[in-house]
Design a protein around this motif. Structure first.
Motif, mmCIF file in Angstrom:
data_model
loop_
_atom_site.group_PDB
_atom_site.id
_atom_site.type_symbol
_atom_site.label_atom_id
_atom_site.label_comp_id
_atom_site.label_asym_id
_atom_site.label_seq_id
_atom_site.Cartn_x
_atom_site.Cartn_y
_atom_site.Cartn_z
ATOM 1 N N PRO A 88 -10.718 0.430 -4.343
ATOM 2 C CA PRO A 88 -10.240 -0.798 -3.680
ATOM 3 C C PRO A 88 -8.772 -0.719 -3.275
ATOM 4 C CG PRO A 88 -11.605 -1.362 -5.564
ATOM 5 C CD PRO A 88 -11.364 0.120 -5.630
ATOM 6 N N LEU A 89 -7.948 -0.112 -4.135
ATOM 7 C CA LEU A 89 -6.535 0.068 -3.817
ATOM 8 C C LEU A 89 -6.368 0.972 -2.601
ATOM 9 C CD1 LEU A 89 -3.458 0.064 -4.354
ATOM 10 C CD2 LEU A 89 -3.860 1.893 -6.032
ATOM 11 N N PHE A 90 -7.103 2.078 -2.589
ATOM 12 C CA PHE A 90 -7.010 2.992 -1.451
ATOM 13 C C PHE A 90 -7.472 2.298 -0.169
ATOM 14 C CE2 PHE A 90 -8.819 6.306 1.319
ATOM 15 C CZ PHE A 90 -7.682 7.080 1.522
ATOM 16 N N TYR A 91 -8.535 1.492 -0.279
ATOM 17 C CA TYR A 91 -9.035 0.788 0.907
ATOM 18 C C TYR A 91 -7.990 -0.183 1.448
ATOM 19 C CZ TYR A 91 -11.899 -2.115 3.953
ATOM 20 O OH TYR A 91 -12.386 -2.806 5.041
ATOM 21 N N GLU A 92 -7.272 -0.858 0.569
ATOM 22 C CA GLU A 92 -6.206 -1.762 1.022
ATOM 23 C C GLU A 92 -5.161 -1.013 1.835
ATOM 24 O OE1 GLU A 92 -4.455 -3.896 -2.197
ATOM 25 O OE2 GLU A 92 -6.356 -4.754 -2.886
ATOM 26 N N MET A 93 -4.773 0.162 1.359
ATOM 27 C CA MET A 93 -3.807 0.966 2.101
ATOM 28 C C MET A 93 -4.413 1.479 3.405
ATOM 29 S SD MET A 93 -1.605 3.124 -0.717
ATOM 30 C CE MET A 93 -2.997 3.952 -1.494
ATOM 31 N N TYR A 94 -5.692 1.818 3.364
ATOM 32 C CA TYR A 94 -6.374 2.306 4.571
ATOM 33 C C TYR A 94 -6.453 1.201 5.627
ATOM 34 C CZ TYR A 94 -9.809 5.053 7.223
ATOM 35 O OH TYR A 94 -10.470 5.776 8.192
ATOM 36 N N ASN A 134 10.957 6.724 3.452
ATOM 37 C CA ASN A 134 12.041 7.715 3.414
ATOM 38 C C ASN A 134 11.906 8.698 2.251
ATOM 39 O OD1 ASN A 134 12.641 5.402 1.716
ATOM 40 N ND2 ASN A 134 14.645 6.324 1.336
ATOM 41 N N LEU A 135 11.013 8.384 1.304
ATOM 42 C CA LEU A 135 10.773 9.286 0.180
ATOM 43 C C LEU A 135 9.753 10.379 0.511
ATOM 44 C CD1 LEU A 135 10.646 6.737 -2.801
ATOM 45 C CD2 LEU A 135 12.599 8.058 -1.948
ATOM 46 N N MET A 136 9.174 10.324 1.702
ATOM 47 C CA MET A 136 8.236 11.346 2.187
ATOM 48 C C MET A 136 7.025 11.550 1.269
ATOM 49 S SD MET A 136 9.642 12.075 4.957
ATOM 50 C CE MET A 136 11.251 11.779 5.725
ATOM 51 N N THR A 192 1.279 2.889 2.896
ATOM 52 C CA THR A 192 1.926 1.590 3.085
ATOM 53 C C THR A 192 3.215 1.831 3.886
ATOM 54 O OG1 THR A 192 3.338 1.714 1.130
ATOM 55 C CG2 THR A 192 1.070 0.917 0.808
ATOM 56 N N GLY A 193 3.911 0.769 4.182
ATOM 57 C CA GLY A 193 5.184 0.919 4.876
ATOM 58 C C GLY A 193 6.369 1.017 3.931
ATOM 59 N N LEU A 214 2.193 4.221 -2.836
ATOM 60 C CA LEU A 214 2.796 4.371 -1.512
ATOM 61 C C LEU A 214 1.825 4.950 -0.485
ATOM 62 C CD1 LEU A 214 6.273 5.913 -2.458
ATOM 63 C CD2 LEU A 214 5.638 3.487 -2.252
ATOM 64 N N ALA A 215 0.953 5.834 -0.927
ATOM 65 C CA ALA A 215 0.057 6.515 0.009
ATOM 66 C C ALA A 215 -1.106 7.130 -0.760
ATOM 67 C CB ALA A 215 0.810 7.585 0.797
#
Length: 346
Positions: A183-189, A256-258, A251-252, A231-232
């Motif tokens: 679910p967390l990954f889907y939110e970011m997706y 800058n942390l790549m 996410t946005g 973050l990703a």
């Protein structure tokens, strides 16, 4: 050569994994997943004695309100495409299957490199035509995983290596996720889809796809975090000796942390540790031009040492020219008209 249908998961996957151009979309699990969404899989092995020469997991879909079907062999059939006689026999079997199923057409899109042998000439000679609908990416980027990790890093662009080390130095951490993290990954997706303007399906669809492969040990979820904040993420599939980076999300926050650079490197290391010899970055521009929508994605993947590979793309075998024209030309125009009217009314 004999053709037979296989219904046993282990028998199918073991045979398919050993064939040339083996692909996760030809796995038993992929057909099982698509069966939940209106497709019926038929898994065919082509054998000479005890030797498996070719395989095709054929998906068939019944059209609503019509006694007609469409058929698709995702990233198949699997065989040695340098063997013209074998190719002809497999194509003839697929054509006959489509005919008996009263299909409008059958589509294939094997991982055959453009210019490889005379495959496209053989397809055209039998009545197959380049498809206007490419379901999968035509082209891709590949990383050879056989070198050691130091050499893999050396093969990357200097900026990519720098960003990988920067992310680790600044505290980005990558962990392996579990089905509970989907679910967390889907939110970011979903956030990525809104930001990059691509359409995504409901969570249930992806949960079925991602969850089934993770539970079968054929996929792995990676999450990049900073001070406990996600973050990703990305999901890598594996089958045979190849891995595919199919889904990525971010996410946005703290860009800058790549985090995506470290995330991708950890996925590459995992694929290598699993015995994969090729890492498929899954998707590249049709034309290497800065005007292509995938140019930015291409440059990111190129940074990891990915080599651009062109494929022949999808080919269709129409059983009825009129019905094929109706389905591929007239129906999409009609649906576009309905959508336009709906937007005006809205």
């Amino acid at each position: 050569m004999t053709m037979r249908e296989v219904t046993e998961r282990s028998r199918w996957n073991e045979a398919v994994a050993e064939l040339p151009r083996s692909h996760v979309l030809q796995s038993f699990e992929w057909g099982q997943f698509k069966a939940k969404y209106g497709w019926k899989p038929t898994r065919l092995l082509f054998e000479e004695g005890a030797q498996v020469r070719a395989a095709a997991s054929v998906l068939c879909r019944q059209l609503p309100r019509f006694p007609l079907r469409v058929m698709y062999v995702p990233k198949g059939p699997l065989l040695d495409y340098g063997d013209g006689q074998l190719l002809s026999r497999v194509l003839a079997s697929l054509e006959e299957l489509a005919r008996t199923q009263r299909a409008i057409f059958i589509k294939i899109d094997p991982d055959v490199r453009l210019g490889e042998s005379k495959v496209t000439e053989a397809l055209r000679a039998r009545g197959w035509r380049p498809s206007s609908e490419q379901i999968q990416f035509r082209n891709t980027m590949l990383i050879d995983l056989r070198p050691g990790e130091d050499e893999l890093l050396a093969n990357m662009k200097a900026k990519t290596r720098y960003n990988i080390r920067l992310a680790a130095r600044r505290g980005v951490r990558v962990r392996v996720g579990s089905p509970d993290d989907l679910p967390l990954f889907y939110e970011m997706y979903a956030e990525t889809g809104r930001r990059d303007d691509f359409i995504i399906r409901p969570f249930a669809y992806y949960h079925d796809a991602w969850g089934a492969f993770i539970e079968a040990g054929l996929a792995c979820l990676f999450l990049a975090e900073y001070e406990g904040e996600p973050l990703a993420g990305l999901i890598v599939f594996r089958f045979g000796q190849r891995a595919w980076y199919m889904y990525g999300a971010s996410t946005g926050k703290h860009r800058n942390l790549m985090p995506n650079h470290l995330l991708q490197w950890e996925a590459i290391r995992w694929a290598k540790s699993e015995g994969c010899t090729v890492y498929d970055l899954w998707g590249a521009p049709d034309v290497l031009s800065e005007d292509d929508p995938l140019w930015g994605v291409y440059k990111f993947k190129e940074g990891f040492g990915g080599q651009f590979v062109r494929h022949i793309g999808a080919y269709d075998y129409p059983l009825s020219r009129f019905l094929y024209w109706f389905y591929t030309v007239l129906m999409p125009r009609y649906l576009d008209l309905l959508r336009a009217r709906h937007r005006r009314r809205g």
